[in-house]
Design an enzyme around this catalytic site. Structure first.
Site, PDB file in Angstrom:
ATOM      1  N   LYS A  96       0.831  -1.210   0.000  1.00  0.00           N
ATOM      2  CA  LYS A  96       0.000   0.000   0.000  1.00  0.00           C
ATOM      3  C   LYS A  96       0.859   1.250   0.000  1.00  0.00           C
ATOM      4  O   LYS A  96       0.482   2.258  -0.594  1.00  0.00           O
ATOM      5  CB  LYS A  96      -0.928   0.016   1.224  1.00  0.00           C
ATOM      6  CG  LYS A  96      -2.115  -0.923   1.101  1.00  0.00           C
ATOM      7  CD  LYS A  96      -3.198  -0.544   2.092  1.00  0.00           C
ATOM      8  CE  LYS A  96      -4.421  -1.437   1.983  1.00  0.00           C
ATOM      9  NZ  LYS A  96      -5.448  -1.133   2.977  1.00  0.00           N
ATOM     10  N   LYS A 130      -6.254  -9.285  -5.951  1.00  0.00           N
ATOM     11  CA  LYS A 130      -7.491  -9.582  -5.231  1.00  0.00           C
ATOM     12  C   LYS A 130      -8.600  -8.583  -5.604  1.00  0.00           C
ATOM     13  O   LYS A 130      -8.319  -7.400  -5.791  1.00  0.00           O
ATOM     14  CB  LYS A 130      -7.179  -9.473  -3.730  1.00  0.00           C
ATOM     15  CG  LYS A 130      -8.314  -9.817  -2.810  1.00  0.00           C
ATOM     16  CD  LYS A 130      -7.889  -9.670  -1.352  1.00  0.00           C
ATOM     17  CE  LYS A 130      -9.061  -9.226  -0.510  1.00  0.00           C
ATOM     18  NZ  LYS A 130      -8.766  -9.069   0.913  1.00  0.00           N
ATOM     19  N   LYS A 171     -12.800  -3.540  -2.992  1.00  0.00           N
ATOM     20  CA  LYS A 171     -13.813  -2.493  -3.075  1.00  0.00           C
ATOM     21  C   LYS A 171     -13.189  -1.126  -3.233  1.00  0.00           C
ATOM     22  O   LYS A 171     -13.862  -0.173  -3.614  1.00  0.00           O
ATOM     23  CB  LYS A 171     -14.736  -2.529  -1.845  1.00  0.00           C
ATOM     24  CG  LYS A 171     -14.024  -2.469  -0.490  1.00  0.00           C
ATOM     25  CD  LYS A 171     -15.027  -2.547   0.633  1.00  0.00           C
ATOM     26  CE  LYS A 171     -14.575  -3.103   1.961  1.00  0.00           C
ATOM     27  NZ  LYS A 171     -13.230  -3.471   2.251  1.00  0.00           N
TER      28      LYS A 171
END
Ligand code: TRP
Length: 331
Positions: A112, A194, A197
């Site tokens: 991230k 993956k 959302k």
């Protein structure tokens, strides 16, 4: 005494088909057998930038999606993380147990932080807050996906270290909860990643609230190879992902799916997958819309108020024990 289970999802968007097949649906199956707490991890969500109104709406949506997916508020404790201030409080204390070195090794942080410029301290510290979430409630088991395994390992290490430091079994050492493996649900646009959302490419995920036309459109657009044969293979990540989704919903295995579509091309297969997804989401969407009606607002608020109260009762006792152990002066 039933064993304790705890898990949570961040309100960083509308929940996806991946959240449903990989988490929610499995939680629904265990709610009778275990004493479960399911929360909405809003403190975690602000480790990356969030628009305030969107965050508030997403939090509400996740609560409704929990219930619409079949989590029974009478059987489980459902609450919002920020309603229970002990999460932040224990998080701080555990910051003084966790090591910089072990946090630096977290692969989620490494991934991230690569994508951002001004990395927040909270993003780095996120696994410590997650440890606090888990340890507050003496969770025996934590259902988590593969991507959260490392955080659970860290939780175990931190708990053990804390117990050793203060020479007392304050924290229960949690175990990962393994349920029947659903193949990982990946992005429709990049099947090596993956399904998420918070993906900036909205065509990469199917939201639990997408209408049928939208599901058909996204699945048709899903990235595949050009072989045009429905065959399960690691070399065909796009088709493998669609087969995983179809298998998770229909319970058919890969051989059965290959046989079912042996004369079909990708167009026909994709349409079948899309319609199967839409069929399975229809009842969830109907329940969601019912919960979302203004007259049900009080009902939702009452569930959250009760959840926060139940959670606070347990969490405050744990924090009191922790404060005593570390040597804080009592009030
Ligand atoms: N980190 C988890 C995720 O992104 C969410 C989470 C926060 C969680 N605290 C938790 C999951 C505690 C299980 C237990 O998926």
């Amino acid at each position: 005494m039933k064993k304790q289970i705890l898990s949570g999802i961040q309100p960083s968007g509308i929940l996806t088909l991946g959240n449903y097949l990989g988490a929610l649906r499995n939680w629904v199956k265990i709610q009778d057998e275990y004493d479960c707490k399911f929360f909405i991890a809003d403190l975690h969500a602000i480790t990356v930038s969030q628009d305030p109104e969107t965050l508030r709406q997403n939090t509400k949506n996740v609560i409704m999606q929990y219930i619409a997916s079949g989590l029974d508020p009478e059987k489980n404790t459902i609450f919002v993380q920020s309603h229970v201030h002990e999460h932040a409080e224990l998080g701080w204390i555990l910051n003084c147990t966790a090591y910089m070195g072990e946090l630096s090794r977290m692969t989620q942080y490494k991934d991230k932080s690569k994508k951002q410029d001004n990395i927040k301290v909270g993003l780095f510290d996120y696994p410590v807050l997650m440890a606090a979430d888990i340890l507050l409630y003496d969770a025996d088991f934590v259902p988590v996906g593969e991507d959260q395994r490392q955080h659970l390992e860290l939780t175990r290490d931190v708990a053990q270290r804390f117990n050793n430091t203060y020479n007392k079994e304050i924290f229960k050492i949690p175990e990962p909860f393994i349920q029947k493996e659903t193949g990982r649900i990946m992005s429709l646009q990049d099947p090596t990643k993956k399904m998420s959302k918070s993906d900036s490419n909205k065509d990469g995920f199917i939201s639990l609230l997408d209408p049928r036309e939208e599901i058909v459109r996204k699945v048709k657009k899903a990235v595949t190879d050009s072989e045009n044969v429905i065959r399960y293979s690691d070399d065909k990540p796009g088709i493998k992902n669609l087969m995983n989704i179809y298998s998770a919903i229909t319970d058919k295995n890969y051989e059965e799916i290959e046989a079912e579509f042996k004369d079909a091309g990708y167009g026909e297969f994709k349409l079948a997958v899309a319609n199967t997804i839409a069929d399975s989401l229809e009842p969830i969407q109907a329940k969601f819309n019912e919960l979302n009606a203004p007259e049900n607002n009080n009902y939702l608020n009452s569930i959250l108020a009760r959840g926060a109260k139940e959670a606070s009762l347990i969490a405050s006792k744990k924090v009191a024990e922790v404060k005593e152990a570390v040597g804080f002066l009592g009030k």
